[in-house]
Design a protein around this motif. Structure first.
Motif, mmCIF file in Angstrom:
data_model
loop_
_atom_site.group_PDB
_atom_site.id
_atom_site.type_symbol
_atom_site.label_atom_id
_atom_site.label_comp_id
_atom_site.label_asym_id
_atom_site.label_seq_id
_atom_site.Cartn_x
_atom_site.Cartn_y
_atom_site.Cartn_z
ATOM 1 N N ALA A 107 -60.921 79.538 4.213
ATOM 2 C CA ALA A 107 -60.760 79.504 5.661
ATOM 3 C C ALA A 107 -60.834 80.911 6.253
ATOM 4 N N ARG A 108 -60.782 81.915 5.382
ATOM 5 C CA ARG A 108 -60.886 83.315 5.786
ATOM 6 C C ARG A 108 -61.861 83.998 4.830
ATOM 7 N N ARG A 109 -62.002 85.325 4.978
ATOM 8 C CA ARG A 109 -62.893 86.040 4.075
ATOM 9 C C ARG A 109 -62.473 85.853 2.629
ATOM 10 N N LEU A 110 -61.146 85.759 2.383
ATOM 11 C CA LEU A 110 -60.637 85.437 1.051
ATOM 12 C C LEU A 110 -59.476 84.477 1.190
ATOM 13 N N SER A 111 -59.570 83.310 0.570
ATOM 14 C CA SER A 111 -58.492 82.320 0.554
ATOM 15 C C SER A 111 -58.139 82.006 -0.894
ATOM 16 N N ILE A 112 -56.823 81.967 -1.195
ATOM 17 C CA ILE A 112 -56.354 81.675 -2.549
ATOM 18 C C ILE A 112 -55.331 80.552 -2.472
ATOM 19 N N PHE A 113 -55.467 79.563 -3.351
ATOM 20 C CA PHE A 113 -54.520 78.452 -3.383
ATOM 21 C C PHE A 113 -54.173 78.113 -4.816
ATOM 22 N N ASP A 114 -52.887 77.804 -5.026
ATOM 23 C CA ASP A 114 -52.429 77.305 -6.311
ATOM 24 C C ASP A 114 -51.116 76.579 -6.081
ATOM 25 N N THR A 115 -50.694 75.797 -7.046
ATOM 26 C CA THR A 115 -49.403 75.115 -6.950
ATOM 27 C C THR A 115 -48.272 75.972 -7.500
ATOM 28 N N ALA A 116 -48.599 77.084 -8.157
ATOM 29 C CA ALA A 116 -47.572 77.989 -8.686
ATOM 30 C C ALA A 116 -46.951 78.797 -7.553
ATOM 31 N N ALA A 117 -45.725 79.300 -7.769
ATOM 32 C CA ALA A 117 -45.047 80.097 -6.755
ATOM 33 C C ALA A 117 -45.741 81.440 -6.541
ATOM 34 N N CYS A 118 -46.224 82.046 -7.596
ATOM 35 C CA CYS A 118 -46.918 83.331 -7.510
ATOM 36 C C CYS A 118 -48.410 83.105 -7.706
ATOM 37 N N VAL A 119 -49.208 83.463 -6.716
ATOM 38 C CA VAL A 119 -50.648 83.202 -6.794
ATOM 39 C C VAL A 119 -51.490 84.479 -6.823
ATOM 40 N N LEU A 120 -50.843 85.647 -6.693
ATOM 41 C CA LEU A 120 -51.600 86.903 -6.695
ATOM 42 C C LEU A 120 -50.798 87.962 -7.435
ATOM 43 N N GLU A 121 -51.449 88.681 -8.332
ATOM 44 C CA GLU A 121 -50.794 89.734 -9.106
ATOM 45 C C GLU A 121 -51.604 91.014 -9.005
ATOM 46 N N LEU A 122 -50.920 92.113 -8.674
ATOM 47 C CA LEU A 122 -51.526 93.433 -8.661
ATOM 48 C C LEU A 122 -50.860 94.265 -9.744
ATOM 49 N N ASN A 123 -51.641 94.877 -10.618
ATOM 50 C CA ASN A 123 -51.081 95.607 -11.748
ATOM 51 C C ASN A 123 -51.896 96.872 -11.995
ATOM 52 N N SER A 124 -51.208 97.934 -12.345
ATOM 53 C CA SER A 124 -51.881 99.202 -12.625
ATOM 54 C C SER A 124 -51.047 100.017 -13.597
ATOM 55 N N THR A 125 -51.699 100.832 -14.410
ATOM 56 C CA THR A 125 -50.995 101.752 -15.297
ATOM 57 C C THR A 125 -50.888 103.146 -14.683
ATOM 58 N N ASN A 126 -51.313 103.299 -13.425
ATOM 59 C CA ASN A 126 -51.237 104.589 -12.748
ATOM 60 C C ASN A 126 -49.795 105.050 -12.632
ATOM 61 N N SER A 127 -49.542 106.331 -12.816
ATOM 62 C CA SER A 127 -48.174 106.860 -12.798
ATOM 63 C C SER A 127 -47.514 106.714 -11.430
ATOM 64 N N GLY A 128 -48.310 106.535 -10.388
ATOM 65 C CA GLY A 128 -47.766 106.347 -9.051
ATOM 66 C C GLY A 128 -47.519 104.897 -8.707
ATOM 67 N N GLY A 129 -47.860 103.998 -9.607
ATOM 68 C CA GLY A 129 -47.637 102.585 -9.339
ATOM 69 C C GLY A 129 -48.813 101.923 -8.651
ATOM 70 N N THR A 130 -48.559 100.772 -8.064
ATOM 71 C CA THR A 130 -49.587 99.937 -7.465
ATOM 72 C C THR A 130 -49.312 99.748 -5.985
ATOM 73 N N GLY A 131 -50.357 99.766 -5.175
ATOM 74 C CA GLY A 131 -50.190 99.573 -3.742
ATOM 75 C C GLY A 131 -51.338 98.784 -3.143
ATOM 76 N N LEU A 132 -51.061 98.201 -1.993
ATOM 77 C CA LEU A 132 -52.058 97.466 -1.222
ATOM 78 C C LEU A 132 -52.267 98.194 0.090
ATOM 79 N N ARG A 133 -53.529 98.471 0.435
ATOM 80 C CA ARG A 133 -53.853 99.192 1.656
ATOM 81 C C ARG A 133 -54.546 98.271 2.651
ATOM 82 N N ILE A 134 -54.095 98.332 3.898
ATOM 83 C CA ILE A 134 -54.732 97.585 4.977
ATOM 84 C C ILE A 134 -55.397 98.597 5.900
ATOM 85 N N GLN A 135 -56.680 98.396 6.142
ATOM 86 C CA GLN A 135 -57.467 99.348 6.910
ATOM 87 C C GLN A 135 -57.973 98.734 8.211
ATOM 88 N N HIS A 136 -58.303 99.616 9.142
ATOM 89 C CA HIS A 136 -59.061 99.238 10.332
ATOM 90 C C HIS A 136 -60.232 100.194 10.454
#
Length: 244
Positions: A91-120
């Protein structure tokens, strides 16, 4: 199917054999030793002869050689408009559906951790993730979670109505954007409404409710240079000055 060459490249073409604009243009099928379809890639018409969706299917319980059999389940779809759906019709550029409680996982071994960036317009506007990734002075902090915004950070409820704001100077405004500005000597924390306004400090029936005025944090005297304190054990109100 036909094989053609253009500028030295090899191209395999699946061509629609009829005018069924919603059926399959072509299917690339993968079968088990018993010919049951275990996975396939389908190109399906989008209702127009000049458009198509790409569908990826897999299964762990193949039941038929027919790639359209329900046992081979659609996992991902890319529409003719470029929208991507994982487990669902997008319904959008990216749609994800599942019956599980957690449907998206972000993981990284970077020493600064993991982040999500929203841009304009390709410029970072909001960050969400572990503090070490984007909070100044946090370095390799991969324990604390953080939110960072390039402007004010707004919280809204009730259909999008603003209730709390942290502006880009760090001031907290409860009650919406109309709250302020107020006097510079006391505008770090603001509570606003158009009616009766107040703040409650709820303590146990034999405990203390306190408002402290501090000028340092090296000892209890600096931490409580002045105070207003209510003692529910005896129901008394005390005013303190000069740490006394």
């Amino acid at each position: 199917i036909k094989q053609t060459a253009a500028s030295g490249d090899t191209i395999f073409t699946f061509k629609r054999s009829d005018t069924n604009t919603t059926g399959a243009v072509g299917v690339l099928n993968f079968a088990a030793s018993d010919d049951h379809s275990v996975a396939n890639i389908q190109v399906l018409g989008d209702g127009d002869n000049e458009g198509a969706n790409i569908v990826f299917k897999t299964t762990s319980a193949a039941a038929s050689a027919d790639p359209f059999n329900a046992a081979t389940v659609e996992r991902l779809r890319i529409t003719s408009g470029g929208d991507v759906g994982i487990g669902t019709e997008p319904a959008r550029r990216l749609s994800i559906f599942d019956t599980a409680a957690c449907v998206l996982e972000l993981n990284s071994t970077n020493s600064g951790g993991t982040g999500l960036r929203i841009q304009h317009n390709h410029a970072d506007k909001m960050f969400l993730g572990l503090a070490g990734d984007f909070i100044v002075g946090q370095g390799s902090n991969v324990t604390d979670s953080a939110i960072r915004n390039e402007g004010a950070l707004l919280f809204a409820t009730g259909g999008g109505n603003e209730k709390v704001r942290i502006d880009n100077n760090g001031r907290v405004i409860i009650g919406g954007s109309s709250a302020g500005p107020y006097h510079q000597d006391g505008d770090e924390f603001n509570i606003y409404s158009t009616g009766n306004t107040g703040m409650s400090i709820f303590s146990g029936t034999s405990s203390l409710g306190s408002l402290f005025f501090a000028d340092g944090n090296n000892d209890v005297h600096e931490q409580r240079r002045g105070a207003i304190q209510y003692n529910h054990n005896g129901n008394s109100l005390a005013f303190w000055t000069n740490a006394g």
